[in-house]
Scaffold this motif. Structure first.
Motif, PDB file in Angstrom:
ATOM      1  N   PRO A  16       0.822  -1.208   0.000  1.00 46.34           N
ATOM      2  CA  PRO A  16       0.000   0.000   0.000  1.00 46.34           C
ATOM      3  C   PRO A  16       0.862   1.267   0.000  1.00 46.34           C
ATOM      4  CG  PRO A  16      -0.853  -1.586   1.574  1.00 46.34           C
ATOM      5  CD  PRO A  16       0.471  -2.129   1.117  1.00 46.34           C
ATOM      6  N   VAL A  17       0.406   2.277  -0.734  1.00 45.33           N
ATOM      7  CA  VAL A  17       1.129   3.547  -0.847  1.00 45.33           C
ATOM      8  C   VAL A  17       0.368   4.619  -0.073  1.00 45.33           C
ATOM      9  CG1 VAL A  17       1.906   5.341  -2.446  1.00 45.33           C
ATOM     10  CG2 VAL A  17       2.074   2.928  -3.087  1.00 45.33           C
ATOM     11  N   ASP A  18       1.087   5.325   0.789  1.00 44.08           N
ATOM     12  CA  ASP A  18       0.458   6.373   1.591  1.00 44.08           C
ATOM     13  C   ASP A  18       0.269   7.666   0.814  1.00 44.08           C
ATOM     14  OD1 ASP A  18       0.224   4.792   3.843  1.00 44.08           O
ATOM     15  OD2 ASP A  18       2.190   5.346   4.611  1.00 44.08           O
ATOM     16  N   TYR A  19       1.240   7.982  -0.066  1.00 45.94           N
ATOM     17  CA  TYR A  19       1.148   9.259  -0.763  1.00 45.94           C
ATOM     18  C   TYR A  19       1.884   9.187  -2.094  1.00 45.94           C
ATOM     19  CZ  TYR A  19       1.546  14.251  -1.795  1.00 45.94           C
ATOM     20  OH  TYR A  19       1.463  15.466  -2.389  1.00 45.94           O
ATOM     21  N   ALA A  20       1.259   9.683  -3.137  1.00 46.22           N
ATOM     22  CA  ALA A  20       1.898   9.832  -4.444  1.00 46.22           C
ATOM     23  C   ALA A  20       1.186  10.956  -5.179  1.00 46.22           C
ATOM     24  CB  ALA A  20       1.824   8.540  -5.247  1.00 46.22           C
ATOM     25  N   ARG A  67      -5.108   6.970  -0.532  1.00 39.62           N
ATOM     26  CA  ARG A  67      -4.274   6.495   0.570  1.00 39.62           C
ATOM     27  C   ARG A  67      -4.452   4.986   0.763  1.00 39.62           C
ATOM     28  NH1 ARG A  67      -1.606   8.920   4.764  1.00 39.62           N
ATOM     29  NH2 ARG A  67      -1.309   7.670   6.666  1.00 39.62           N
ATOM     30  N   GLY A  68      -3.349   4.253   0.745  1.00 36.25           N
ATOM     31  CA  GLY A  68      -3.385   2.809   0.927  1.00 36.25           C
ATOM     32  C   GLY A  68      -3.617   2.023  -0.350  1.00 36.25           C
ATOM     33  N   ALA A  69      -3.765   2.701  -1.471  1.00 37.41           N
ATOM     34  CA  ALA A  69      -4.003   2.005  -2.740  1.00 37.41           C
ATOM     35  C   ALA A  69      -2.731   1.314  -3.222  1.00 37.41           C
ATOM     36  CB  ALA A  69      -4.489   2.989  -3.792  1.00 37.41           C
ATOM     37  N   GLY A 247       6.324  12.537 -11.378  1.00 39.12           N
ATOM     38  CA  GLY A 247       5.791  12.693 -10.037  1.00 39.12           C
ATOM     39  C   GLY A 247       6.688  12.151  -8.964  1.00 39.12           C
ATOM     40  N   LEU A 248       6.092  11.995  -7.790  1.00 33.91           N
ATOM     41  CA  LEU A 248       6.818  11.499  -6.631  1.00 33.91           C
ATOM     42  C   LEU A 248       5.873  10.675  -5.780  1.00 33.91           C
ATOM     43  CD1 LEU A 248       5.821  13.328  -3.951  1.00 33.91           C
ATOM     44  CD2 LEU A 248       7.153  15.057  -5.127  1.00 33.91           C
ATOM     45  N   ARG A 249       6.466   9.839  -4.927  1.00 27.02           N
ATOM     46  CA  ARG A 249       5.677   9.057  -3.983  1.00 27.02           C
ATOM     47  C   ARG A 249       6.496   8.819  -2.734  1.00 27.02           C
ATOM     48  NH1 ARG A 249       7.161   3.525  -4.258  1.00 27.02           N
ATOM     49  NH2 ARG A 249       8.438   3.059  -6.096  1.00 27.02           N
ATOM     50  N   MET A 250       5.804   8.528  -1.652  1.00 31.48           N
ATOM     51  CA  MET A 250       6.454   8.234  -0.382  1.00 31.48           C
ATOM     52  C   MET A 250       6.234   6.774  -0.042  1.00 31.48           C
ATOM     53  SD  MET A 250       5.392  11.660   1.760  1.00 31.48           S
ATOM     54  CE  MET A 250       6.320  11.123   3.210  1.00 31.48           C
ATOM     55  N   GLY A 251       7.255   6.139   0.534  1.00 28.23           N
ATOM     56  CA  GLY A 251       7.143   4.745   0.916  1.00 28.23           C
ATOM     57  C   GLY A 251       8.177   3.883   0.223  1.00 28.23           C
TER      58      GLY A 251
END
Length: 265
Positions: A16-20, A67-69, A247-251
């Protein structure tokens, strides 16, 4: 020519990804080369937070992931009516002044290999002839080969490596053209290849500002100026400025990317 275009980009994650957040430049704009009767950008697994015109006039959608996807799908599709203007966009000016397109970037800084390419001088006719000759010289020195460069490869490195793709061809061309004092910019978009519907990817070419004519396009990879098979999406000083999606993502999740591009008459 009426072109039906479908471009799907799917990001899949193993956790799961918290932020992108993705900066999406996938909306063609009307110009002397094209009309856009209908177009849509659809998002699954996320949403469009806001939309705006950037400093080049490109339409940008900021897309966030739920969130969480673990999957985000961006699908751009619609119809574009294209016109054959023999590559001439014309005297079109936006927010960025001409001198801005003379400035080098990290990806378009000339080294010895690019400085050795022919310079462009003379009146309108001589400039056009010189630009086409330069295009041919770059393709000869940098044959098309996929997998030898990536989105972060500078123009000088690509030319020294002697192999590249349309992004490299466009960036080498505009870097060399700027050395002659001629504004030049990168263009991202679509190309309909006549014998297929499924395209390998989006396409890229360059535009130079020619005396008396304005902006003129050069597809170095195919040795032609853009015609009715081409659809313009975005412009910039280099490939990053005009990237269809960035883009960017966290995790720490690993990402798998799948892209499908279809263009047909």
């Amino acid at each position: 020519m009426e072109l039906q275009i479908s471009h799907t980009t799917e990001y899949a994650y193993d956790a799961p990804v918290d932020y992108a957040l993705q900066k999406v430049r996938l909306r063609p704009l009307p110009s002397s080369m094209q009309n856009v009767p209908n177009w849509s950008v659809e998002i699954a697994g996320g949403k469009i937070e806001t939309s705006y015109a950037d400093h080049y006039g490109n339409h940008v959608d900021l897309v966030s992931i739920e969130r969480g996807a673990q999957k985000l799908t961006i699908r751009a599709s619609g119809m574009v009516e294209t016109l054959n203007s023999t590559g001439i966009l014309g005297q079109v000016f936006g927010r960025a002044p001409l001198w801005h397109f003379l400035q080098p970037t990290v990806l378009t800084t000339a080294g010895d290999a690019i400085k050795a390419l022919p310079r462009i001088t003379g009146n309108t006719g001589a400039q056009l002839s010189g630009l086409h000759d330069l295009s041919a010289a770059i393709l000869k020195a940098l044959p098309y080969e996929y997998g030898r460069t990536d989105v972060n490869t500078p123009a000088e490195v690509a030319l020294q490596g002697s192999h590249g793709v349309c992004q490299d061809h466009a960036q080498v061309f505009l870097t060399a053209v700027r050395l002659s004092g001629i504004p030049a910019r990168y263009v991202s978009g679509y190309l309909m290849i006549n014998d297929r519907v499924e395209q390998d990817a989006t396409h890229a070419w360059a535009e130079a500002y020619v005396n008396d004519l304005g902006w003129v396009g050069f597809d170095i990879s195919n040795g032609v100026s853009p015609d009715e098979r081409y659809t313009r999406i975005a412009i910039g000083r280099d490939a990053r400025d005009a990237a269809p999606i960035e883009g960017l993502r966290m995790g720490s999740a690993d990402e798998t990317l799948m892209v499908s591009v279809q263009v047909q008459q």
